[in-house]
Enzyme design. Structure first.
Site, PDB file in Angstrom:
ATOM      1  N   TYR A 183     -40.919  42.633  -9.970  1.00  0.00           N
ATOM      2  CA  TYR A 183     -40.530  42.569 -11.379  1.00  0.00           C
ATOM      3  C   TYR A 183     -41.195  43.717 -12.133  1.00  0.00           C
ATOM      4  O   TYR A 183     -42.390  43.971 -11.958  1.00  0.00           O
ATOM      5  CB  TYR A 183     -40.993  41.227 -11.961  1.00  0.00           C
ATOM      6  N   ASP A 278     -46.450  49.976 -10.084  1.00  0.00           N
ATOM      7  CA  ASP A 278     -46.475  49.148 -11.290  1.00  0.00           C
ATOM      8  C   ASP A 278     -47.691  48.239 -11.168  1.00  0.00           C
ATOM      9  O   ASP A 278     -47.673  47.214 -10.492  1.00  0.00           O
ATOM     10  CB  ASP A 278     -45.175  48.339 -11.401  1.00  0.00           C
ATOM     11  N   LYS A 306     -51.457  43.810 -19.305  1.00  0.00           N
ATOM     12  CA  LYS A 306     -52.279  42.615 -19.099  1.00  0.00           C
ATOM     13  C   LYS A 306     -53.779  42.864 -19.324  1.00  0.00           C
ATOM     14  O   LYS A 306     -54.240  42.856 -20.450  1.00  0.00           O
ATOM     15  CB  LYS A 306     -51.984  42.014 -17.732  1.00  0.00           C
TER      16      LYS A 306
HETATM   17  C1  LIG Z   1     -45.682  43.951 -12.324  1.00  0.00           C
HETATM   18  C2  LIG Z   1     -45.204  43.700 -13.715  1.00  0.00           C
HETATM   19  N1  LIG Z   1     -44.575  44.678 -14.403  1.00  0.00           N
HETATM   20  C3  LIG Z   1     -44.150  44.506 -15.659  1.00  0.00           C
HETATM   21  C4  LIG Z   1     -44.324  43.309 -16.299  1.00  0.00           C
HETATM   22  C5  LIG Z   1     -43.847  43.138 -17.706  1.00  0.00           C
HETATM   23  O1  LIG Z   1     -44.946  43.034 -18.562  1.00  0.00           O
HETATM   24  P1  LIG Z   1     -44.802  42.296 -19.982  1.00  0.00           P
HETATM   25  O2  LIG Z   1     -44.587  40.855 -19.700  1.00  0.00           O
HETATM   26  O3  LIG Z   1     -46.123  42.587 -20.649  1.00  0.00           O
HETATM   27  O4  LIG Z   1     -43.664  42.927 -20.692  1.00  0.00           O
HETATM   28  C6  LIG Z   1     -44.956  42.255 -15.640  1.00  0.00           C
HETATM   29  C7  LIG Z   1     -45.127  40.958 -16.288  1.00  0.00           C
HETATM   30  O5  LIG Z   1     -45.509  39.978 -15.701  1.00  0.00           O
HETATM   31  C8  LIG Z   1     -45.403  42.457 -14.322  1.00  0.00           C
HETATM   32  O6  LIG Z   1     -46.025  41.492 -13.626  1.00  0.00           O
END
Ligand SMILES: Cc1ncc(COP(=O)(O)O)c(C=O)c1O
Length: 466
Positions: A183, A278, A306
């Site tokens: 994700y 990511d 985060k």
């Molecule tokens: C690996 C990863 N990338 C992107 C995101 C998106 O972040 P946000 O929820 O702060 O938009 C998340 C959210 O859980 C994530 O785990």
């Protein structure tokens, strides 16, 4: 009324030997270990959530919070502190969600709160440069091997949106490879259905995502280099980037093979594509320098979120200077944000990183993660359940299936029905786990050995009844 929520009639077999007692913020005693008839009730949570459903889609501001995949209604939180959360009915939980990752110090850390309060006296948002941005940027650059320059955003999604535009601008190519089960936020181009057999064809995963937005997104299988090679061969000199969660936390918890990460590094370089980690979830969590430090593989671009916001909204993307120089206003690739780099969020991030950077922190997080996972896995096996689990730093997970789980397909074979019952029974005994078998768990510096032992004891009892 006891066991007021959805699945509970089914689960209310016998009183818990570890029945919870009501807790208050200052109370050290969490549970009575003596057999007790007392169980949690959720009257106020029920009322508030019923109202919320009339006001907001599904009653929530983000889908997974609605507990849809585990059944029953969510509990409504009142406050959090350290390793614990309290709901509006005054039930106390040992919390392994940690607001989905940011709370690595534990919730509402006193030093972070004090610093944020002090900053707040100067204003909440400037919309102008502030020294706090430099301070957090320096901390991030010092910590994360691939990052020579950084741009702050307000969320991980925004960071990933900026990142994908950047890799396309830098390479002058449009196509990207992502992995099934990974994700990267909810931007159109990442919402690609990861169905088997169509691993090379990007199909929209949500109504409203135009096919044109995902047609340049190709899906490969995690821990499978051949699936990546195939896409690269079929799209020679057209792939801008290979983008992945370097430890997957959005299909449960899946660790990469070292050779897989090294193979991706080599393939990206050979094919003139950028490698993107990511690290929104793994950054500063699996180790201080993220998964790239943990595994010793350096990507070209990294996204973060985060933990670097310490519980306030922050995301970031960064990488080599020659790539980041393309970002406006240094370069032509446009990306902006009204509240980006705001002083409150920067302060929470700075204070969090200060405490996290102390020697031994991540070793200790990993020791606690391993203690929890090993304990749960042993208890499940003792009671005859198929299970496998793993961890890295302050991140962990387990599946109700014989392992090992190496990719999304294997994760999806885990027993979802069992997970739903397990989740509810743990909740009712004071352990707050992510309400989906496709989410990782998070350890914090505030979790004590006693918390973990208590969790394992509760799990043992639950698993004996599952
Ligand atoms: C690996 C990863 N990338 C992107 C995101 C998106 O972040 P946000 O929820 O702060 O938009 C998340 C959210 O859980 C994530 O785990």
């Amino acid at each position: 009324m006891k066991f007021a929520l959805g699945t509970t009639a089914l689960l209310a077999v016998g009183a818990s030997a570890f029945a919870p007692v009501k807790g208050t913020s200052g109370s050290a005693a969490l549970f009575s270990t003596a057999a007790s008839e007392e169980t949690y009730t959720f009257t106020k949570s029920e009322e508030i959530f019923a109202e919320a459903k009339e006001l907001m889609p599904g009653g929530v501001s983000s889908p997974v919070r609605a507990f849809k995949s585990v059944g029953g209604n969510p509990v409504v939180f009142d406050r959090v502190k350290g390793a614990y959360a309290w709901d509006v009915d005054e039930n106390k939980y040992i919390d392994y969600v940690g607001t989905w990752g940011p709370a690595i110090l534990g919730h509402a850390d006193d030093d972070v709160l004090d610093a944020v309060k002090a900053t707040m006296d100067k204003g909440t948002s400037f919309g102008a440069p502030c020294p706090l941005e430099n301070e957090l940027a320096k901390a991030v650059i010092a910590a994360v091997p691939s990052v020579e320059m950084v741009r702050f955003t307000n969320s991980g999604t925004e960071a990933c949106m900026g990142m994908i535009r950047l890799v396309r601008a830098y390479t002058n190519r449009e196509k990207v490879i992502k992995f099934e089960g990974c994700y990267h936020g909810h931007a159109d181009s990442f919402l690609v259905q990861a169905g088997s057999g169509v691993a090379t064809l990007g199909l929209p995963d949500s109504p409203g995502v135009p096919a044109s937005a995902t047609k340049a997104t190709f899906c490969a299988e995690y821990n499978n280099l051949e699936s990546v090679k195939k896409i690269l061969e079929e799209n020679k000199d057209e792939i801008a980037a290979i983008i992945l969660e370097p430890v997957v936390g959005n299909s449960g918890f899946i660790k990469p093979d070292q050779e897989f990460l090294q193979g991706l590094r080599d393939l990206a370089t050979e094919n003139g594509a950028l490698l993107v980690f990511d690290e929104v979830m793994t950054g500063f969590r699996v180790s201080y320098g993220g998964a790239q430090e943990y595994f010793g593989i350096t990507p070209d671009v990294t996204t973060m979120g985060k933990v670097i916001g310490g519980g306030l909204p922050v995301g970031a993307y960064g990488g080599r200077r020659d790539i980041m120089d393309l970002v406006a206003p240094a370069g032509p690739m446009y990306q902006a944000g009204t509240l980006s780099g705001n002083p409150l969020a920067m302060t929470a991030g700075i204070e969090t990183l200060k405490k996290l950077s102390k020697p031994g922190v991540h070793k200790e997080l990993e020791r606690k993660s391993s203690k929890l996972v090993d304990g749960i896995v042993a208890a499940a096996k003792k009671h005859g359940h198929a299970i496998c689990g793993d961890y890295a730093g302050g991140m962990f997970g387990w599946y109700f299936v014989d392992g090992p789980v190496k990719n999304f397909q294997e994760a999806s074979k885990a027993d979802g029905e069992k997970f739903g019952k397990w989740h509810r029974m743990m909740l009712e005994r004071g352990v707050y786990l992510a309400p989906s078998m496709y989410e990782a768990g998070f350890m914090s510096m505030s979790h004590t050995d006693e918390d973990i032992e208590k969790t394992i004891a509760i799990a043992d009892e639950v698993l004996s009844q599952l």
